[in-house]
Design an enzyme around this catalytic site. Structure first.
Site, PDB file in Angstrom:
ATOM      1  N   ASP A 198       6.223 -14.105  18.678  1.00  0.00           N
ATOM      2  CA  ASP A 198       7.474 -14.585  19.178  1.00  0.00           C
ATOM      3  C   ASP A 198       8.488 -14.940  17.866  1.00  0.00           C
ATOM      4  OD1 ASP A 198       5.294 -15.742  21.286  1.00  0.00           O
ATOM      5  OD2 ASP A 198       4.585 -17.554  20.405  1.00  0.00           O
TER       6      ASP A 198
ATOM      7  N   HIS B  25       8.786 -12.818  24.958  1.00  0.00           N
ATOM      8  CA  HIS B  25       7.558 -11.409  24.273  1.00  0.00           C
ATOM      9  C   HIS B  25       8.004 -10.260  24.438  1.00  0.00           C
ATOM     10  CE1 HIS B  25       4.522 -14.558  25.377  1.00  0.00           C
ATOM     11  NE2 HIS B  25       4.889 -15.233  24.649  1.00  0.00           N
TER      12      HIS B  25
ATOM     13  N   HIS C  89       9.043 -21.864  18.091  1.00  0.00           N
ATOM     14  CA  HIS C  89      10.578 -21.539  18.530  1.00  0.00           C
ATOM     15  C   HIS C  89      11.651 -22.652  18.264  1.00  0.00           C
ATOM     16  CE1 HIS C  89       8.455 -19.008  21.289  1.00  0.00           C
ATOM     17  NE2 HIS C  89       7.352 -19.879  22.182  1.00  0.00           N
TER      18      HIS C  89
ATOM     19  N   HIS D 245      -0.232 -13.687  17.159  1.00  0.00           N
ATOM     20  CA  HIS D 245       1.223 -13.633  18.878  1.00  0.00           C
ATOM     21  C   HIS D 245       2.029 -14.711  17.814  1.00  0.00           C
ATOM     22  CE1 HIS D 245       1.635 -14.556  22.092  1.00  0.00           C
ATOM     23  NE2 HIS D 245       2.711 -15.997  21.721  1.00  0.00           N
TER      24      HIS D 245
HETATM   25 ZN   LIG Z   1       4.456 -16.423  22.875  1.00  0.00          ZN
END
Ligand SMILES: [Zn+2]
Length: 306
Positions: free
Chosen positions: A237, A77, A260, A233
């Protein structure tokens, strides 16, 4: 334009880590040209860990960096805010193992940057310009990086949930767009995943103050900040993980149901193949600058509108 930046003055905040629950202080400190974004463990004599693909350690539920056994968790973030807002060089000092989660979004980091101010350095900014496509797929999840003369992302999520479903976010990545479209979007998790995640030793610092919790048919702690806060969001990310390329990107990135793990894999693939990119000090093409201007005009409230 065209020159590297840092911040004007040091600024700080504090909070607890989402996964460890450990309290930490974070401080942004001005850094000279060509430093890049450099995390330092303030509790370990400022041990440096560069925000770079070569230091990626873990990618489940958050991105963690590690160098010589020294870990720093949940970097995405703060990196999303720094990278989108065009801060090329900065020390990010954290005095514990995890970056504080604050309200679960990147907005507190953007506010810190407002306090810090921006300073232009004398060295020319270098871009990592993508020349050939590269992609990674895993089942129906995929991510690709494609040649472009500006930095643009498109991110698609698809969760079977009445409030989520299919959400798609597409933007030219720059400071004004990040502030307006993504910074406020918060982390989320499903209520049914909380116990399993806790059992894995994760989300020990998670609470209704720093994450949206989705029940089977709604949210536990509304209201949402955007109807499509989840998709936004994910895009946040994604940008935070792309920052691990180490330089501003000139590329178009498309992610479908990625996370991720895929974000960091595609960055690794890109950097590993020297034929896929070049380093240039040439500015993003004029088409992007025109768009930037239009976007900033659109963000500024028109005085005659009320
Ligand atoms: Zn996040």
């Amino acid at each position: 334009m065209g020159f590297q930046t840092t911040i004007q003055r040091s600024v700080g905040t504090s909070g607890i880590g989402l996964h460890t629950g450990v309290a930490s202080r974070l401080r942004l400190v001005p850094a000279p040209a060509d430093t890049g974004i450099l995390f330092r463990r303030a509790d370990l004599e400022n041990f440096p860990i560069a925000a770079h693909d070569s230091n990626v350690a873990r990618v489940s539920y958050a991105t963690s960096l590690m160098r010589q056994g020294v870990l720093l968790s949940t970097t995405e973030h703060v990196l999303a805010a720094l990278y989108s807002c065009g801060i090329d060089n900065v020390y990010v000092d954290v005095d514990a193992i995890e970056v504080p989660i604050l309200d679960g979004s990147a907005e507190p980091f953007v506010k810190l940057l407002d306090q810090a101010g921006m300073r232009r350095l004398r060295r020319k900014r270098r871009y990592l310009k993508v020349l050939k496509p590269v992609d990674v797929a895993e089942g129906d999840r995929r991510i690709g990086i494609y040649p472009a003369n500006e930095f643009r992302v498109r991110c698609l999520v698809d969760y079977e949930h009445p409030l989520v479903g299919r959400q798609e976010v597409e933007l030219l990545v720059n400071g004004p767009n990040f502030r307006q479209l993504l910074a406020r979007a918060r982390t989320f998790c499903f209520f049914r995943d909380i116990e399993p995640l806790r059992a894995m030793g994760l989300i020990r610092g998670g609470s209704l103050e720093n994450a949206i919790v989705l029940t089977d048919d709604g949210v536990m702690n509304g209201p949402l900040r955007f109807a499509d806060e989840f998709g936004r969001h994910k895009a946040l990310d994604l940008i935070g993980d792309l920052a691990l390329a180490g330089l501003p990107l000139l590329a178009r990135v498309e992610a479908y149901k990625a996370g991720h793990a895929l974000h960091t894999q595609v960055v690794s693939r890109l950097l590993a193949d020297r034929s896929l990119w070049t380093i240039t000090t040439e500015e993003p093409r004029s088409a992007a600058s025109v768009q930037d201007r239009q976007t900033s005009e659109a963000v500024t409230p028109a005085p005659a509108a009320d």
